[in-house]
Motif scaffolding. Structure first.
Motif, PDB file in Angstrom:
ATOM      1  N   ILE A   2       0.786  -1.213   0.105  1.00  0.00           N
ATOM      2  CA  ILE A   2      -0.020   0.252  -0.167  1.00  0.00           C
ATOM      3  C   ILE A   2       0.899   1.184  -0.017  1.00  0.00           C
ATOM      4  O   ILE A   2       1.826   1.449   0.802  1.00  0.00           O
ATOM      5  CB  ILE A   2      -0.881  -0.036   1.290  1.00  0.00           C
ATOM      6  CG1 ILE A   2      -1.878  -1.178   1.184  1.00  0.00           C
ATOM      7  CG2 ILE A   2      -1.788   1.358   1.460  1.00  0.00           C
ATOM      8  CD1 ILE A   2      -2.921  -1.226   2.499  1.00  0.00           C
ATOM      9  N   LYS A   4      -0.023   5.164  -1.003  1.00  0.00           N
ATOM     10  CA  LYS A   4      -0.867   6.282  -1.266  1.00  0.00           C
ATOM     11  C   LYS A   4      -0.439   7.594  -1.490  1.00  0.00           C
ATOM     12  O   LYS A   4      -0.941   8.721  -2.049  1.00  0.00           O
ATOM     13  CB  LYS A   4      -1.995   6.381  -0.182  1.00  0.00           C
ATOM     14  CG  LYS A   4      -2.854   5.103   0.198  1.00  0.00           C
ATOM     15  CD  LYS A   4      -3.676   5.597   1.321  1.00  0.00           C
ATOM     16  CE  LYS A   4      -4.244   4.088   1.786  1.00  0.00           C
ATOM     17  NZ  LYS A   4      -5.476   4.447   2.558  1.00  0.00           N
ATOM     18  N   GLN A  15      -8.770  14.359 -10.769  1.00  0.00           N
ATOM     19  CA  GLN A  15      -9.790  13.406 -10.320  1.00  0.00           C
ATOM     20  C   GLN A  15     -11.275  14.266 -10.035  1.00  0.00           C
ATOM     21  O   GLN A  15     -12.329  13.554 -10.476  1.00  0.00           O
ATOM     22  CB  GLN A  15      -9.628  12.628  -9.114  1.00  0.00           C
ATOM     23  CG  GLN A  15      -8.602  11.476  -9.386  1.00  0.00           C
ATOM     24  CD  GLN A  15      -8.282  10.905  -7.930  1.00  0.00           C
ATOM     25  OE1 GLN A  15      -9.032   9.993  -7.609  1.00  0.00           O
ATOM     26  NE2 GLN A  15      -7.459  11.486  -7.318  1.00  0.00           N
ATOM     27  N   GLY A 166      -1.362   6.659   4.377  1.00  0.00           N
ATOM     28  CA  GLY A 166      -2.313   7.562   4.311  1.00  0.00           C
ATOM     29  C   GLY A 166      -2.462   8.214   6.049  1.00  0.00           C
ATOM     30  O   GLY A 166      -3.241   8.813   6.123  1.00  0.00           O
ATOM     31  N   LYS A 186     -15.765  10.814  -0.063  1.00  0.00           N
ATOM     32  CA  LYS A 186     -15.469   9.466  -0.561  1.00  0.00           C
ATOM     33  C   LYS A 186     -14.041   9.315  -0.984  1.00  0.00           C
ATOM     34  O   LYS A 186     -13.459   8.247  -1.040  1.00  0.00           O
ATOM     35  CB  LYS A 186     -16.365   9.546  -1.947  1.00  0.00           C
ATOM     36  CG  LYS A 186     -17.790   9.461  -1.816  1.00  0.00           C
ATOM     37  CD  LYS A 186     -18.516   9.536  -3.331  1.00  0.00           C
ATOM     38  CE  LYS A 186     -20.221   9.521  -3.227  1.00  0.00           C
ATOM     39  NZ  LYS A 186     -20.771   9.569  -4.354  1.00  0.00           N
ATOM     40  N   CYS A 187     -13.446  10.513  -1.282  1.00  0.00           N
ATOM     41  CA  CYS A 187     -12.041  10.526  -1.711  1.00  0.00           C
ATOM     42  C   CYS A 187     -11.294  11.670  -0.984  1.00  0.00           C
ATOM     43  O   CYS A 187     -11.724  12.833  -1.154  1.00  0.00           O
ATOM     44  CB  CYS A 187     -11.781  10.653  -3.095  1.00  0.00           C
ATOM     45  SG  CYS A 187     -10.130  10.731  -3.539  1.00  0.00           S
ATOM     46  N   THR A 188     -10.207  11.427   0.209  1.00  0.00           N
ATOM     47  CA  THR A 188      -9.659  12.379   0.757  1.00  0.00           C
ATOM     48  C   THR A 188      -8.270  12.590   0.133  1.00  0.00           C
ATOM     49  O   THR A 188      -7.419  11.459   0.026  1.00  0.00           O
ATOM     50  CB  THR A 188      -9.428  12.147   2.265  1.00  0.00           C
ATOM     51  OG1 THR A 188     -10.929  12.151   2.641  1.00  0.00           O
ATOM     52  CG2 THR A 188      -8.508  13.121   3.021  1.00  0.00           C
ATOM     53  N   ILE A 189      -8.067  13.797  -0.361  1.00  0.00           N
ATOM     54  CA  ILE A 189      -6.607  14.055  -0.707  1.00  0.00           C
ATOM     55  C   ILE A 189      -5.906  14.978   0.089  1.00  0.00           C
ATOM     56  O   ILE A 189      -6.354  16.084   0.626  1.00  0.00           O
ATOM     57  CB  ILE A 189      -6.469  14.770  -2.124  1.00  0.00           C
ATOM     58  CG1 ILE A 189      -7.392  13.937  -3.087  1.00  0.00           C
ATOM     59  CG2 ILE A 189      -5.312  15.154  -2.722  1.00  0.00           C
ATOM     60  CD1 ILE A 189      -7.740  14.881  -4.308  1.00  0.00           C
ATOM     61  N   VAL A 213      -8.130   8.109   4.194  1.00  0.00           N
ATOM     62  CA  VAL A 213      -7.131   8.993   2.889  1.00  0.00           C
ATOM     63  C   VAL A 213      -6.885   7.915   1.726  1.00  0.00           C
ATOM     64  O   VAL A 213      -6.313   6.914   1.902  1.00  0.00           O
ATOM     65  CB  VAL A 213      -6.093   9.192   3.836  1.00  0.00           C
ATOM     66  CG1 VAL A 213      -5.117  10.112   2.731  1.00  0.00           C
ATOM     67  CG2 VAL A 213      -6.374  10.187   4.903  1.00  0.00           C
ATOM     68  N   GLN A 214      -7.095   8.730   0.586  1.00  0.00           N
ATOM     69  CA  GLN A 214      -6.809   7.827  -0.523  1.00  0.00           C
ATOM     70  C   GLN A 214      -5.522   8.335  -1.178  1.00  0.00           C
ATOM     71  O   GLN A 214      -4.840   7.747  -1.794  1.00  0.00           O
ATOM     72  CB  GLN A 214      -7.960   8.142  -1.655  1.00  0.00           C
ATOM     73  CG  GLN A 214      -9.059   7.431  -1.356  1.00  0.00           C
ATOM     74  CD  GLN A 214      -9.962   7.730   0.099  1.00  0.00           C
ATOM     75  OE1 GLN A 214     -10.064   8.735   0.057  1.00  0.00           O
ATOM     76  NE2 GLN A 214     -10.061   6.760   0.799  1.00  0.00           N
ATOM     77  N   HIS A 215      -5.240   9.493  -0.948  1.00  0.00           N
ATOM     78  CA  HIS A 215      -4.006  10.199  -1.495  1.00  0.00           C
ATOM     79  C   HIS A 215      -3.209  10.971  -0.842  1.00  0.00           C
ATOM     80  O   HIS A 215      -3.750  11.925   0.085  1.00  0.00           O
ATOM     81  CB  HIS A 215      -4.248  10.935  -2.708  1.00  0.00           C
ATOM     82  CG  HIS A 215      -4.872  10.157  -3.860  1.00  0.00           C
ATOM     83  ND1 HIS A 215      -4.346   9.394  -4.772  1.00  0.00           N
ATOM     84  CD2 HIS A 215      -6.345  10.457  -4.143  1.00  0.00           C
ATOM     85  CE1 HIS A 215      -5.322   8.809  -5.609  1.00  0.00           C
ATOM     86  NE2 HIS A 215      -6.616   9.419  -5.225  1.00  0.00           N
TER      87      HIS A 215
END
Length: 226
Positions: A2, A4, A15, A166, A186-189, A213-215
């Motif tokens: 993993i 990120k 995105q 992350g 839904k998506c945390t940067i 956290v996705q990114h």
């Protein structure tokens, strides 16, 4: 494995699509993800709904996004201050929609989304214009207003340190809305000042677990470091 982390902030921000709901951390300028917002301005996504504590300062950060005409609606608790002239001009010209939410209620509504709740009852705003058209209820002799969760497609947050999983830590007042927004999107940067090796973060100091956290983008010391 993993991992990120990303070195390409533009690719990560790409995105974000037209019409997205985007949360941005920060209390005023403290903890505001300026580099991510700058990348969003460059990306050009439009018709955005922004969820934030305030509506931007001067002509940087959210104010730059406003000036570029990319925001359709802003949900915040503190839209006007001495240097919020970009928002003021747009609002007076009916070029932007505002949903004014008391600060505590804003937090509760974001937390409700993070926790999967259907709604929350709060006494704040009862008997005022903010409660018009909303369901109210008397509970244990006290009056409450029904408020619904605020969800987001994306959360842009600024943290202090992060790792490749992350996990995030924050620095002092920069923590503010970051943790709850990360859990409600839904998506945390996340932009971080430093990416550290896995295991270097003290588990007791991790405020936002990597599951939210996705990114993670390492940006160093923010350009606007107030």
């Amino acid at each position: 494995m993993i991992d990120k982390t990303s070195e390409d902030i533009r690719a990560v921000i790409s995105q974000i699509h037209d019409g997205a709901t985007v949360m941005t951390s920060g209390f005023g300028v403290a903890g505001k993800p300026f580099e991510l917002i700058d990348a969003l301005v460059e990306h050009g996504a439009k018709d955005l709904t922004i969820v934030s504590n305030n509506a931007g300062n001067a002509e940087y950060g959210l104010a730059a996004l406003l000036k570029a005409g990319q925001i359709r609606k802003i949900i915040c608790s503190y839209p006007r201050q001495a240097d919020s002239y970009v928002f003021d001009e747009l609002y007076r010209a009916n070029k932007i929609e505002l949903e004014l939410v008391p600060q505590g209620t804003l937090v509760c509504r974001i937390e409700a989304a993070a926790m999967g709740l259907g709604a929350v009852f709060t006494p704040t705003g009862y008997g005022t214009l903010l409660a018009e058209g909303k369901e109210t209820r008397e509970i244990d002799g006290k009056h409450y207003v029904l408020e619904y969760p605020i969800k987001a497609d994306f959360a842009l947050v600024r943290a202090y340190q992060g790792d490749r999983w992350g996990n995030l830590t924050y620095r002092k007042a920069g923590r503010n809305f970051g943790p709850i927004m990360a859990a409600a999107a839904k998506c945390t940067i996340a932009q971080v000042q430093e990416v550290v090796a896995l295991g270097d973060l003290n588990p007791e100091h991790i405020v936002t677990p990597g599951i939210f956290v996705q990114h993670v983008v390492e940006t160093g010391v923010p350009h606007y470091d107030f």
